[in-house]
Write a protein that holds these residues in place. Structure first.
Motif, PDB file in Angstrom:
ATOM      1  N   PRO A   9       0.794  -1.229   0.000  1.00  0.00           N
ATOM      2  CA  PRO A   9       0.000   0.000   0.000  1.00  0.00           C
ATOM      3  C   PRO A   9       0.829   1.283   0.000  1.00  0.00           C
ATOM      4  O   PRO A   9       1.887   1.347   0.639  1.00  0.00           O
ATOM      5  CB  PRO A   9      -0.824  -0.103   1.291  1.00  0.00           C
ATOM      6  N   LEU A  11       2.621   2.583  -2.138  1.00  0.00           N
ATOM      7  CA  LEU A  11       3.840   2.639  -2.954  1.00  0.00           C
ATOM      8  C   LEU A  11       3.529   3.153  -4.364  1.00  0.00           C
ATOM      9  O   LEU A  11       4.440   3.585  -5.075  1.00  0.00           O
ATOM     10  CB  LEU A  11       4.545   1.278  -2.980  1.00  0.00           C
ATOM     11  N   ARG A  17       5.130  10.992  -2.458  1.00  0.00           N
ATOM     12  CA  ARG A  17       4.892  10.665  -1.057  1.00  0.00           C
ATOM     13  C   ARG A  17       6.146  10.877  -0.207  1.00  0.00           C
ATOM     14  O   ARG A  17       7.174  10.234  -0.461  1.00  0.00           O
ATOM     15  CB  ARG A  17       4.476   9.192  -0.996  1.00  0.00           C
ATOM     16  N   TYR A  22      11.389   8.884   1.209  1.00  0.00           N
ATOM     17  CA  TYR A  22      11.415   7.899   0.120  1.00  0.00           C
ATOM     18  C   TYR A  22      12.079   8.395  -1.167  1.00  0.00           C
ATOM     19  O   TYR A  22      12.239   7.614  -2.108  1.00  0.00           O
ATOM     20  CB  TYR A  22       9.987   7.418  -0.175  1.00  0.00           C
ATOM     21  N   ASN A  73       7.815  -5.730  -1.193  1.00  0.00           N
ATOM     22  CA  ASN A  73       7.833  -4.620  -0.240  1.00  0.00           C
ATOM     23  C   ASN A  73       6.406  -4.545   0.296  1.00  0.00           C
ATOM     24  O   ASN A  73       5.526  -3.976  -0.352  1.00  0.00           O
ATOM     25  CB  ASN A  73       8.235  -3.308  -0.916  1.00  0.00           C
ATOM     26  N   ALA A  75       5.254  -2.794   2.508  1.00  0.00           N
ATOM     27  CA  ALA A  75       4.952  -1.439   3.018  1.00  0.00           C
ATOM     28  C   ALA A  75       4.390  -1.540   4.441  1.00  0.00           C
ATOM     29  O   ALA A  75       4.911  -2.308   5.242  1.00  0.00           O
ATOM     30  CB  ALA A  75       4.053  -0.705   2.030  1.00  0.00           C
ATOM     31  N   ALA A  76       3.326  -0.805   4.748  1.00  0.00           N
ATOM     32  CA  ALA A  76       2.839  -0.792   6.144  1.00  0.00           C
ATOM     33  C   ALA A  76       2.344  -2.167   6.604  1.00  0.00           C
ATOM     34  O   ALA A  76       2.364  -2.460   7.810  1.00  0.00           O
ATOM     35  CB  ALA A  76       1.746   0.252   6.309  1.00  0.00           C
ATOM     36  N   HIS A  79       4.318  -4.520   9.071  1.00  0.00           N
ATOM     37  CA  HIS A  79       4.303  -4.404  10.532  1.00  0.00           C
ATOM     38  C   HIS A  79       3.023  -4.950  11.159  1.00  0.00           C
ATOM     39  O   HIS A  79       2.939  -5.041  12.379  1.00  0.00           O
ATOM     40  CB  HIS A  79       4.492  -2.936  10.921  1.00  0.00           C
ATOM     41  N   HIS A  99      12.695  -2.850   1.574  1.00  0.00           N
ATOM     42  CA  HIS A  99      12.140  -1.538   1.935  1.00  0.00           C
ATOM     43  C   HIS A  99      13.076  -0.461   1.422  1.00  0.00           C
ATOM     44  O   HIS A  99      14.302  -0.622   1.480  1.00  0.00           O
ATOM     45  CB  HIS A  99      12.019  -1.387   3.455  1.00  0.00           C
ATOM     46  N   LEU A 100      12.485   0.623   0.973  1.00  0.00           N
ATOM     47  CA  LEU A 100      13.315   1.764   0.550  1.00  0.00           C
ATOM     48  C   LEU A 100      14.045   2.358   1.743  1.00  0.00           C
ATOM     49  O   LEU A 100      15.245   2.640   1.686  1.00  0.00           O
ATOM     50  CB  LEU A 100      12.431   2.845  -0.104  1.00  0.00           C
ATOM     51  N   ILE A 103      13.946   0.597   7.978  1.00  0.00           N
ATOM     52  CA  ILE A 103      12.838   0.545   8.951  1.00  0.00           C
ATOM     53  C   ILE A 103      13.356   0.450  10.387  1.00  0.00           C
ATOM     54  O   ILE A 103      12.644   0.802  11.317  1.00  0.00           O
ATOM     55  CB  ILE A 103      11.864  -0.627   8.650  1.00  0.00           C
ATOM     56  N   ARG A 106      13.788   3.953  12.100  1.00  0.00           N
ATOM     57  CA  ARG A 106      12.601   4.819  12.114  1.00  0.00           C
ATOM     58  C   ARG A 106      11.792   4.558  13.397  1.00  0.00           C
ATOM     59  O   ARG A 106      12.336   4.082  14.379  1.00  0.00           O
ATOM     60  CB  ARG A 106      11.787   4.588  10.832  1.00  0.00           C
ATOM     61  N   ARG A 110       7.883   0.370  13.374  1.00  0.00           N
ATOM     62  CA  ARG A 110       8.384  -0.154  12.083  1.00  0.00           C
ATOM     63  C   ARG A 110       9.520  -1.159  12.271  1.00  0.00           C
ATOM     64  O   ARG A 110      10.019  -1.736  11.301  1.00  0.00           O
ATOM     65  CB  ARG A 110       8.873   0.999  11.194  1.00  0.00           C
TER      66      ARG A 110
END
Ligand code: DQA
Length: 146
Positions: A9, A11, A17, A22, A73, A75-76, A79, A99-100, A103, A106, A110
């Motif tokens: 999601p 991406l 974004r 990113y 990836n 994404a969210a 997690h 992941h770009l 994590i 951060r 994450r």
């Protein structure tokens, strides 16, 4: 050899974004660089992006019919999604998680990945290059296990 490239999601919004995190790279840039690398390696790729957990799970299920591994990836969903982790585990294909951003440096939420325990490995923190490193790693892993 064929690999499924899955983007989770938000991406689809890469480029616009949170560029401080990113960068300016878009999902099309990432996919184009993967196509170039695949030509160099001599493998095929399939691509799928979704903002929906269920669609990602269906794509994971579909991968087993035609792919030798999955580069994802999440994404969210990384997690939060036990369902994506279970789908990856169920199909049993080798998985590389990318992941770009890094994590682990951060927010603490994450730092946990539901996917990492069912992946061969995780690559994060190298922007779009995380995907290229991930594809190289997945390709070599699968080649060595054939
Ligand atoms: C991300 C990291 C995740 O924590 C975040 O939710 C994303 C992108 C990355 O590529 O750095 O959407 O997976």
């Amino acid at each position: 050899m064929k690999f499924m490239i899955l983007h989770g999601p938000n991406l689809n919004l890469l480029g616009k974004r949170e560029p401080a995190i990113y960068g300016s790279i878009t999902i099309d840039d990432i996919n184009s660089s993967l196509v170039e690398l695949a030509a160099e390696l001599g493998c095929e790729l399939a691509f799928f992006q979704s903002n929906s957990e269920g669609e990602l799970i269906n794509a994971i299920h579909g991968s087993v019919l035609e792919c030798h591994g999955i580069l994802i990836n999440p994404a969210a969903y990384t997690h939060t999604s036990i369902a994506i982790r279970d789908a990856l585990s169920a199909v049993g294909l080798p998985v590389v998680e990318v992941h770009l951003s890094n994590i682990h440096r951060r927010e603490t939420f994450r730092h946990i990945s539901m996917v990492a325990p069912v992946a061969v490995g995780q690559i994060c923190g190298f922007g779009g290059d995380s995907y290229l490193l991930g594809l190289r790693a997945l390709y070599k892993y699968v080649k060595n296990s054939l």
